[in-house]
Write an enzyme that holds these catalytic residues in place. Sequence first.
Site, PDB file in Angstrom:
ATOM      1  N   ASP A  31       0.854  -1.190   0.000  1.00 60.99           N
ATOM      2  CA  ASP A  31       0.000   0.000   0.000  1.00 60.99           C
ATOM      3  C   ASP A  31       0.890   1.239   0.000  1.00 60.99           C
ATOM      4  O   ASP A  31       1.915   1.273   0.683  1.00 60.99           O
ATOM      5  CB  ASP A  31      -0.897  -0.004   1.249  1.00 60.99           C
ATOM      6  CG  ASP A  31      -2.121   0.888   1.098  1.00 60.99           C
ATOM      7  OD1 ASP A  31      -1.941   2.108   0.919  1.00 60.99           O
ATOM      8  OD2 ASP A  31      -3.257   0.373   1.168  1.00 60.99           O
ATOM      9  N   SER A 121     -16.485  -2.837  -9.582  1.00 60.60           N
ATOM     10  CA  SER A 121     -17.400  -1.853  -8.999  1.00 60.60           C
ATOM     11  C   SER A 121     -18.734  -1.839  -9.716  1.00 60.60           C
ATOM     12  O   SER A 121     -18.797  -2.052 -10.933  1.00 60.60           O
ATOM     13  CB  SER A 121     -16.758  -0.475  -9.102  1.00 60.60           C
ATOM     14  OG  SER A 121     -17.699   0.553  -8.920  1.00 60.60           O
ATOM     15  N   TYR A 181     -13.366   6.756 -13.784  1.00 54.27           N
ATOM     16  CA  TYR A 181     -13.223   5.770 -12.700  1.00 54.27           C
ATOM     17  C   TYR A 181     -13.905   4.458 -13.086  1.00 54.27           C
ATOM     18  O   TYR A 181     -13.310   3.377 -12.998  1.00 54.27           O
ATOM     19  CB  TYR A 181     -13.826   6.310 -11.391  1.00 54.27           C
ATOM     20  CG  TYR A 181     -13.962   5.240 -10.327  1.00 54.27           C
ATOM     21  CD1 TYR A 181     -12.828   4.729  -9.682  1.00 54.27           C
ATOM     22  CD2 TYR A 181     -15.206   4.714  -9.988  1.00 54.27           C
ATOM     23  CE1 TYR A 181     -12.946   3.724  -8.723  1.00 54.27           C
ATOM     24  CE2 TYR A 181     -15.316   3.713  -9.027  1.00 54.27           C
ATOM     25  CZ  TYR A 181     -14.185   3.223  -8.400  1.00 54.27           C
ATOM     26  OH  TYR A 181     -14.306   2.217  -7.466  1.00 54.27           O
ATOM     27  N   ILE A 241     -27.694  16.985  -0.729  1.00 52.89           N
ATOM     28  CA  ILE A 241     -28.211  15.898  -1.575  1.00 52.89           C
ATOM     29  C   ILE A 241     -28.522  16.411  -2.979  1.00 52.89           C
ATOM     30  O   ILE A 241     -29.209  17.416  -3.148  1.00 52.89           O
ATOM     31  CB  ILE A 241     -29.485  15.278  -0.944  1.00 52.89           C
ATOM     32  CG1 ILE A 241     -29.146  14.656   0.414  1.00 52.89           C
ATOM     33  CG2 ILE A 241     -30.099  14.233  -1.869  1.00 52.89           C
ATOM     34  CD1 ILE A 241     -30.339  14.090   1.155  1.00 52.89           C
ATOM     35  N   PHE A 242     -28.007  15.707  -3.968  1.00 53.70           N
ATOM     36  CA  PHE A 242     -28.286  16.063  -5.362  1.00 53.70           C
ATOM     37  C   PHE A 242     -29.674  15.558  -5.772  1.00 53.70           C
ATOM     38  O   PHE A 242     -30.263  14.702  -5.110  1.00 53.70           O
ATOM     39  CB  PHE A 242     -27.214  15.484  -6.292  1.00 53.70           C
ATOM     40  CG  PHE A 242     -25.871  16.127  -6.080  1.00 53.70           C
ATOM     41  CD1 PHE A 242     -25.578  17.352  -6.649  1.00 53.70           C
ATOM     42  CD2 PHE A 242     -24.902  15.524  -5.288  1.00 53.70           C
ATOM     43  CE1 PHE A 242     -24.349  17.976  -6.451  1.00 53.70           C
ATOM     44  CE2 PHE A 242     -23.675  16.130  -5.076  1.00 53.70           C
ATOM     45  CZ  PHE A 242     -23.400  17.357  -5.660  1.00 53.70           C
TER      46      PHE A 242
END
Length: 372
Positions: A31, A121, A181, A241-242
């Site tokens: 790491d 993911s 990402y 919050i979106f």
Amino acid sequence: KSILVTGGAGFIGSFTVDLLVEKGYNIRILDNLEPQVHGKAPDYLNPAAEFIRGDVRNRVELKNAIEGVDAVFHLAAAVGVGQSMYEIDKYVSVNTQSTATLLDILANEETDVKKLIVASSMSIYGEGKYECEKCGPACPGLRSEKQLKQKEWEPKCPTCRKPLQPRPTDEEKPLEPTSIYAMTKRHQEEMCLTVGKTYGIPTVALRYFNVYGPRQALSNPYTGCCAIFSSRIMNGNPPYIFEDGMQTRDFVHVADVAHANFLALEKNGGNYQALNVGTGKPTSIKKLADLLLRLLGSKLKPIILNEYRAGDVRHCYSDITRIEKTLGYKPTISIEKGMPSFVKWVKTQRNVVDRFEKAMKELKEKGLMSSR
């Protein structure tokens, strides 16, 4: 058995290391202690594991770390959907290039590696799976700028334009990554599975949904919304919050994720496959914010400003049928059960920095967020 865990000092990595040590494995961690995540070596690092500070992109350091290990968990990655859209070189380098280096070593050097497990993911799906009452199953893709500007948040059927109903997202859904990402996670997954198949190294790609729990990097404004909301509340700021807050995600506790990692190592049913790791249950972002405020004893109210971010998806929660069948995985910690332990840990944290406003400013400057 000896195992290398890249990113083993991180959030998911450290829980995985703890579980593997408990199960009797010899663990080596590689790491780089990324400052955005750590700042320094975390005090929860398992003393029974060998720790090497090094970068997964450095071939010599990575090759040395692989020496003598029977399996590799490749969990090291730069994490941040919004940030990846302007730190493009960094994300492709840390995620895609490091994986290429790892696979190049496995293909061309003498190693003892007999299993590879890579962190993928849910972001690689883009929008989740939907159904139209009239037209049947649908994969609508991203909502248009025009639709978002009109604050019509729910995806519409590509055929009849009626609002769609979200459904659990299974592994067969076409992949439509909507950020750099997400693209790099797809690269990692597909490269590992392809090279694994070619060289006969059993490989499993685990598609993590929204992981939360103790040890999450609270001061990293690009990590999950549990951590972002918590750092806001701890600093006396309301969660932001979106959209309208009704978008849903699948929040899975890090202990369940570590257990899925362990099952992928121990069992062969998931070899050469991609598997969802989630709970199979959707939770709205507003419900999450309300739950955190209540558990943290805050009188603040979430701010819902109906703004939107480029590339955000509306609904995505997992279908976990495949991992249940192949590995016998069963999530044991519901969000109602898991959040109190997360909040208890949050309350013990000192010097939690709220960097959310800075991250928002960067997104706005890059034109990645609507402005009121």
